[in-house]
Design a protein around this motif. Structure first.
Motif, short mmCIF file in Angstrom:
data_model
loop_
_atom_site.label_atom_id
_atom_site.label_comp_id
_atom_site.label_asym_id
_atom_site.label_seq_id
_atom_site.Cartn_x
_atom_site.Cartn_y
_atom_site.Cartn_z
N LEU A 87 14.42 4.29 1.36
CA LEU A 87 14.65 4.84 0.02
C LEU A 87 14.42 6.35 -0.01
O LEU A 87 14.57 6.97 -1.05
CB LEU A 87 13.71 4.18 -0.99
CG LEU A 87 13.91 2.68 -1.23
CD1 LEU A 87 12.81 2.15 -2.14
CD2 LEU A 87 15.27 2.39 -1.80
N GLY A 88 14.05 6.90 1.15
CA GLY A 88 13.79 8.34 1.19
C GLY A 88 12.41 8.70 0.67
O GLY A 88 12.16 9.84 0.29
N VAL A 89 11.49 7.74 0.66
CA VAL A 89 10.15 7.96 0.15
C VAL A 89 9.27 8.57 1.24
O VAL A 89 9.29 8.10 2.37
CB VAL A 89 9.52 6.65 -0.36
CG1 VAL A 89 8.11 6.89 -0.86
CG2 VAL A 89 10.37 6.05 -1.46
N SER A 90 8.54 9.61 0.90
CA SER A 90 7.61 10.20 1.86
C SER A 90 6.19 9.86 1.46
O SER A 90 5.86 9.76 0.28
CB SER A 90 7.77 11.73 1.90
OG SER A 90 7.51 12.28 0.63
N GLU A 91 5.34 9.63 2.46
CA GLU A 91 3.93 9.35 2.27
C GLU A 91 3.68 8.06 1.50
O GLU A 91 2.66 7.93 0.80
CB GLU A 91 3.22 10.53 1.57
CG GLU A 91 3.27 11.82 2.38
CD GLU A 91 2.49 12.93 1.73
OE1 GLU A 91 1.99 12.72 0.61
OE2 GLU A 91 2.38 14.00 2.33
N ALA A 92 4.58 7.11 1.60
CA ALA A 92 4.32 5.81 0.99
C ALA A 92 3.35 5.03 1.88
O ALA A 92 3.30 5.23 3.10
CB ALA A 92 5.62 5.04 0.81
N GLU A 93 2.59 4.14 1.29
CA GLU A 93 1.62 3.34 2.01
C GLU A 93 1.95 1.87 1.84
O GLU A 93 2.16 1.39 0.73
CB GLU A 93 0.20 3.60 1.50
CG GLU A 93 -0.28 5.03 1.68
CD GLU A 93 -1.66 5.24 1.07
OE1 GLU A 93 -2.19 4.28 0.46
OE2 GLU A 93 -2.20 6.34 1.20
N VAL A 94 2.00 1.15 2.96
CA VAL A 94 2.16 -0.30 2.94
C VAL A 94 1.08 -0.86 3.83
O VAL A 94 1.05 -0.57 5.04
CB VAL A 94 3.55 -0.74 3.44
CG1 VAL A 94 3.69 -2.26 3.34
CG2 VAL A 94 4.65 -0.06 2.64
N GLN A 95 0.18 -1.65 3.28
CA GLN A 95 -0.93 -2.16 4.06
C GLN A 95 -1.37 -3.51 3.53
O GLN A 95 -1.17 -3.84 2.36
CB GLN A 95 -2.10 -1.18 4.04
CG GLN A 95 -2.60 -0.86 2.64
CD GLN A 95 -3.65 0.24 2.62
OE1 GLN A 95 -4.08 0.70 3.67
NE2 GLN A 95 -4.07 0.65 1.45
N THR A 96 -1.96 -4.30 4.43
CA THR A 96 -2.48 -5.60 4.03
C THR A 96 -3.83 -5.42 3.35
O THR A 96 -4.59 -4.51 3.68
CB THR A 96 -2.64 -6.52 5.25
OG1 THR A 96 -3.50 -5.88 6.21
CG2 THR A 96 -1.30 -6.81 5.90
N GLN A 97 -4.10 -6.32 2.41
CA GLN A 97 -5.39 -6.36 1.75
C GLN A 97 -5.86 -7.81 1.77
O GLN A 97 -5.23 -8.67 1.15
CB GLN A 97 -5.29 -5.85 0.31
CG GLN A 97 -4.87 -4.40 0.18
CD GLN A 97 -5.98 -3.44 0.57
OE1 GLN A 97 -7.14 -3.84 0.67
NE2 GLN A 97 -5.64 -2.20 0.82
N GLY A 98 -6.94 -8.07 2.48
CA GLY A 98 -7.36 -9.46 2.63
C GLY A 98 -6.44 -10.20 3.58
O GLY A 98 -5.81 -9.61 4.45
N ASP A 99 -6.34 -11.50 3.42
CA ASP A 99 -5.56 -12.30 4.36
C ASP A 99 -4.17 -12.68 3.82
O ASP A 99 -3.36 -13.22 4.57
CB ASP A 99 -6.31 -13.58 4.73
CG ASP A 99 -6.65 -14.43 3.51
OD1 ASP A 99 -6.43 -13.96 2.38
OD2 ASP A 99 -7.13 -15.56 3.69
N ARG A 100 -3.87 -12.37 2.55
CA ARG A 100 -2.55 -12.74 2.04
C ARG A 100 -1.97 -11.77 1.01
O ARG A 100 -0.98 -12.10 0.35
CB ARG A 100 -2.59 -14.15 1.44
CG ARG A 100 -3.53 -14.36 0.26
CD ARG A 100 -3.40 -15.79 -0.26
NE ARG A 100 -3.73 -16.74 0.78
CZ ARG A 100 -3.28 -18.00 0.82
NH1 ARG A 100 -2.48 -18.43 -0.13
NH2 ARG A 100 -3.64 -18.82 1.80
N ASN A 101 -2.55 -10.61 0.88
CA ASN A 101 -2.05 -9.61 -0.06
C ASN A 101 -1.49 -8.41 0.67
O ASN A 101 -2.03 -8.00 1.72
CB ASN A 101 -3.15 -9.14 -1.02
CG ASN A 101 -3.60 -10.25 -1.96
OD1 ASN A 101 -2.81 -11.11 -2.32
ND2 ASN A 101 -4.86 -10.22 -2.35
#
Length: 598
Positions: A87-101
């Motif tokens: 999408l042309g997004v800079s500095e986006a964060e994608v990360q797991t939180q816990g075991d299913r989020n």
């Protein structure tokens, strides 16, 4: 009056300048690294900088609870990262939180609605026949090339072979290109007309409709218009432009032709005209990277299809094999981007196939993961979407900084009133701790993706009290020694072992609480736990390498050593008692001892 112990410890205590020099070197090195990296401010989280935070929760299918595991969650994160970047997004964060989020943080300036539609939906993975391809950007010819000419110079020369067939026979004479192919024709006229004729005849290179594709290509006005638009889009497509790549093929349906981009082994971008999708990604049952020891193929990628997928794949490869180049090439398209474009020379009817070439292990495993998990391996439900404006984030940051300043001012005021001259050492230690915290947070942003959010600011404010507590423990131990009648220099050394033990135990408990909180919580609470743990560790470093050595040096100054009333160490004000003196019992006379006395 008891003197401090002699020996190695006393020698170390007598040279506090070494500890202070070590602290100075550490501060200079970290600060220099911060300026050298160009990141001179901590990275701000969504709640402070503004943006959108999307929380997705993995939902198991019936009887598939075991599918929610670390491998599938990590794979989902990789796919979502690719989509957000598309999408042309800079500095986006994608990360797991816990075991299913999974938390997707998208900074301000991004279409949050489009991002929500992209990150949680099933990926689109298709097998499409290649109609034309050429290099895009610098060195491109600017017109379609129906087939690569000459020898392919790519690192990985893909070729699709029937997994059930004899490997030597299946691969004999196969032409190959990298994923995607990297060679393009230098001439334009005849090849451009050939591609145009192929499109007008039928978007499918076989001349008929493939499975899942609608027949097209009549001489109707609507068909001519579609062909003209496709050719215009292909001519205008510049795959070296990230925004153009993201838009290429957008909105194309499974039964329609499309344009797409792909990258070869040399890192060059290519553009494609692709026919209607013949096989859906859901038709791939499994895929894995295998090291083939029987031939010189090395690392290969094997695919197994479902029953329906095996029939579709046999049909399209049979049609492609009956035609001359370029119609004997198909593209594997993930989220509208070509990830591989192997050639076929025969119908693959065994329900399995192999893509071979000069792959290394990482490349083979990456392609296998795309084929296996091009569609998200799990189903996700959108739990929450939080949108924070930049203005609101700025107000929250301002409020947090004001709260921290008030807390720091109250601590300094207390130290000035109660400890007087000693407060100089405490305030200097607080400033050193604050400087180290700021520099390390600035460095952790680009290093591990740490973002300073509002809970993290709260953790830093709480840490002020923890750090001040360590100073108070030590100062009170020193004052206790003075109350016992000792002078300042021996009091400083005698108080340190007991204060050190108390400080370490206290900080260990705080760090343990922060570690447990970081592990068991999800979301932004982890920012609080991380900051609390970091500042607790820094408290130990500052007390050992700065506070104690500085107090040792100050104890040699007349102002403190004489017990000036403004030093905070005045024996009279502290109610010091005369020093305790030992009295020795008289020695027993030599000679026999009376049993009664014994």
């Amino acid at each position: 009056m008891v003197a401090p112990k002699k020996g190695k410890n006393a020698s170390a205590q007598s040279k506090p300048g070494r500890s202070l020099a070590l602290m100075l070197i550490a501060i200079v090195a970290l600060t220099g690294g911060m300026f050298a990296s160009g990141h001179t401010t901590p990275r701000l989280g969504i709640d402070l900088a503004g943006g959108t935070s999307i929380t997705l929760r993995a939902v198991p299918e019936a009887g598939q609870e075991s599918a929610i595991n670390k491998t599938n969650m990590d794979t989902a994160v990789e796919i979502m990262e690719r989509r957000v970047n598309g999408l042309g997004v800079s500095e986006a964060e994608v990360q797991t939180q816990g075991d299913r989020n999974i938390i997707v943080n998208i900074p301000k300036g991004t279409n949050s609605k489009e991002a929500r539609e992209q990150v949680g939906t099933t990926a689109k993975l298709y097998f499409r026949p290649v109609v034309a391809t050429e290099l895009s950007g610098a060195g491109a010819t600017g017109s379609p090339s129906p087939s690569p000419t000459g020898n392919a110079s790519d690192k990985a020369t893909d070729k699709a072979t029937d997994g059930a067939a004899d490997p030597d026979k299946a691969t004999d004479g196969d032409k190959a290109s990298d994923a995607p192919s990297g060679s393009a024709s230098a001439s334009a006229g005849p090849q451009g007309r050939a591609a145009s004729d192929a499109l007008k005849a039928d978007p499918s290179p076989s001349g008929g409709a493939t499975d899942g594709a609608s027949p097209s290509a009549s001489a109707s006005a609507s068909g001519d218009d579609a062909t003209a638009k496709l050719q215009a889009a292909y001519a205008a497509l510049d795959c070296t432009d990230a925004s153009a790549r993201a838009k290429a093929g957008a909105g194309a349906k499974q039964g329609e032709s499309m344009v797409a981009c792909g990258q070869n082994a040399q890192g060059q971008w290519q553009k494609y005209i692709l026919g209607p999708a013949a096989v859906d990604g859901t038709d791939v049952d499994s895929s894995e990277a295998v090291f083939n020891t029987q031939t010189a193929a090395g690392w290969t990628v094997t695919m197994k299809f479902t029953d329906g997928g095996a029939k579709k794949f046999a049909d399209i490869t049979g049609k492609l094999a009956q035609n001359q180049s370029p119609q004997n090439q198909f593209a594997i398209v993930l989220d509208n981007e070509v990830v591989s474009d192997p050639y076929v020379s025969q119908a693959l009817t065994g329900g399995s196939a192999e893509i071979s070439g000069n792959f290394d292990q990482e490349e083979a495993q990456g392609l296998a993961n795309m084929l296996s998990y091009g569609a998200l391996p799990l189903t996700f439900k959108e739990d929450s979407v939080t949108t924070v404006t930049a203005a609101l984030g700025g107000e929250q940051l301002k409020a947090g900084l004001i709260a921290g300043a008030i807390g720091l001012a109250l601590v300094v005021l207390y130290l000035l009133v109660y400890y007087r001259g000693l407060s100089f050492i405490a305030v200097a230690s607080l400033l050193i701790s604050a400087a180290l915290t700021y520099v390390i947070m600035s460095l952790l942003g680009p290093a591990i993706g740490f973002a300073l959010n509002l809970p993290a600011v709260c953790g830093a404010i709480v840490a002020i009290g923890i750090t001040a507590d360590s100073f108070i423990v030590y100062f009170e131990r020193v004052r206790d020694e003075i109350r016992e009648g000792r002078t300042l220099r021996p009091a400083v050394e005698r108080a340190w072992p007991r204060a050190r033990r108390t400080i370490l135990v206290s900080d260990f408990v705080s760090f343990l609480a922060a570690a447990v909180l970081f592990i068991v919580t999800v979301g932004k609470v982890q920012g609080f736990a991380f900051t609390l743990g970091l500042t607790t560790l820094l408290d130990v470093v500052v007390v050992f390498l700065f506070t104690k050595p500085l107090l040792t040096l100050m104890a040699r100054r007349t102002f403190f050593a004489s017990g000036h009333k403004w030093s905070g160490l005045d024996p009279k004000s502290l109610g010091a008692k005369p020093p305790l003196r030992r009295t020795r019992r008289p020695a027993r006379p030599a000679g026999p001892v009376d049993p009664k006395e014994a």
